[in-house]
Design an enzyme around this catalytic site. Structure first.
Site, PDB file in Angstrom:
ATOM      1  CG  ASP A  89      -0.366   0.005   2.525  1.00 16.29           C
ATOM      2  OD1 ASP A  89       0.877  -0.085   2.610  1.00 16.29           O
ATOM      3  OD2 ASP A  89      -1.110   0.109   3.531  1.00 16.29           O
ATOM      4  CG  ASP A 137       0.441  -4.151   2.143  1.00 16.99           C
ATOM      5  OD1 ASP A 137       0.266  -4.817   3.170  1.00 16.99           O
ATOM      6  OD2 ASP A 137       1.074  -3.072   2.121  1.00 16.99           O
ATOM      7  CE  LYS A 139       3.211  -5.757   4.145  1.00 17.20           C
ATOM      8  NZ  LYS A 139       2.569  -4.737   4.994  1.00 17.20           N
ATOM      9  CD  GLU A 194       0.736  -1.439   8.190  1.00 15.21           C
ATOM     10  OE1 GLU A 194       0.408  -0.667   9.120  1.00 15.21           O
ATOM     11  OE2 GLU A 194       1.183  -1.040   7.104  1.00 15.21           O
ATOM     12  CD  GLU A 200       8.098  -0.412   7.778  1.00 10.52           C
ATOM     13  OE1 GLU A 200       7.078  -1.072   7.484  1.00 10.52           O
ATOM     14  OE2 GLU A 200       8.320   0.733   7.346  1.00 10.52           O
TER      15      GLU A 200
HETATM   16  O1  KIV Z   1       3.321  -1.067   1.642  1.00 13.38           O
HETATM   17  C1  KIV Z   1       4.493  -1.387   1.801  1.00 13.38           C
HETATM   18  O2  KIV Z   1       5.339  -1.226   0.924  1.00 13.38           O
HETATM   19  C2  KIV Z   1       4.867  -1.957   3.085  1.00 13.38           C
HETATM   20  C3  KIV Z   1       6.302  -1.846   3.449  1.00 13.38           C
HETATM   21  C4  KIV Z   1       6.550  -0.532   4.081  1.00 13.38           C
HETATM   22  C5  KIV Z   1       6.713  -2.920   4.342  1.00 13.38           C
HETATM   23  O3  KIV Z   1       4.038  -2.406   3.807  1.00 13.38           O
END
Ligand code: KIV
Length: 285
Positions: free
Chosen positions: A47, A86, A116, A118, A185
């Site tokens: 994202d 993401d 993924k 968070e 991260e």
């Molecule tokens: O969106 C993204 O590129 C990420 C990275 C910062 C790990 O989540």
């Protein structure tokens, strides 16, 4: 030679063998083709597209529909890489049901290998629900950009003993919840080394030092395309911003000086057509 499709099992095999994995973000078809050709094993359609592609100030405005469109394009360009979708802000925070539905969209519409999301302890219920739906999940802890407001900005995490303990608890909770992979991260290398050894699942890092099972970088940072700022953990491998700007300048000059287009760039009247062509033009004079 075409590479065999990389699966989750391959990532576990690489961890066991101590083989480091290269991972980059990507947002478009041509860049995905270049990453595939270079042998990059994992791709995150992050994202971070919010800043790198759309010019937003953060990742927060990014929508599921934007993520799906970019992820589909990347999948087409990188058929054998392990591609991760993401989950953007508010695509999973609301409830387990919403999280499963949106994670499922990534598989059904963009053919990803994993998603993924968070967050640590507080996302356990979401991770369990998505894993129960049969989807491969990558956790993401430490500096989590979607909740950077709560973290007081884009700041490295785990630098005090109390903060490091929270990161370890998050990592353990994510593995316990059934996640298959973990991304750390912006945390100290001593902490990521401990977590990487402690966990059975592959643990990757972005700004987390050398001792993880692999490294992630944001493509726009490492090729010098993103101009606003460069985080401390980035190594710039080239400066496409400079290369492209020079190309645009040279083109502008050529247009002004009338040195472009040259004869080789022109489609001439076919041989044998010259006489009829000239007569046709005369009709208009
Ligand atoms: O969106 C993204 O590129 C990420 C990275 C910062 C790990 O989540």
């Amino acid at each position: 030679m075409t590479r065999k499709k990389i699966s989750i099992n391959d990532l576990y095999t690489k961890k066991a063998a101590g083989e480091k994995v290269s991972w980059l973000t990507c947002y478009d078809f041509p860049t995905a083709q270049f990453q595939e050709a270079a042998g990059i094993e994992m791709i995150l359609v992050g994202d971070s597209m919010g800043m790198c592609v759309y010019g937003y100030e953060s990742t927060v405005p990014v929508t599921m529909d934007q993520c799906i469109v970019h992820t589909e394009a990347v999948r087409r360009g990188a058929p054998t890489a392990f591609v991760i979708g993401d989950m953007p802000f508010m695509s999973y925070q609301e409830s387990d049901q919403v999280a499963v539905a949106n994670a499922g969209r990534f598989l059904k519409e963009a053919y990803v290998d994993a998603i993924k999301l968070e967050g640590g302890v507080r996302t356990v219920s979401r991770i369990k629900a998505i894993v129960d739906a049969g989807i491969v999940v990558c956790g993401h802890i430490g500096l989590t950009p979607q909740s950077s407001g709560q973290l007081g900005g884009h700041k490295a995490q785990g630098r005090t003993t109390e903060s490091a303990e929270l990161v370890i608890k998050d990592a353990l909770a994510i593995q316990q919840a059934g996640a298959h992979l973990l991304l750390l991260e912006a945390i100290p290398p001593e902490l990521s080394a401990f977590i990487t050894k402690k966990l059975d699942i592959p643990v990757y890092g972005i700004g987390a030092g050398i001792e993880t099972d692999g490294q992630l970088l944001i493509v726009s940072d490492m090729i010098g395309q993103f101009q606003a700022f460069t985080p401390k953990f980035v190594r710039k491998y080239c400066d496409v911003g400079e290369i492209i700007t020079q190309a645009f300048r040279a083109y502008r000059e050529d247009v002004k000086k009338e040195t472009f287009p040259a004869d080789e760039h022109c489609y001439h009247i076919l041989e044998g057509e010259e006489k009829r062509f000239s007569e046709m033009l005369d009709k208009f004079n």
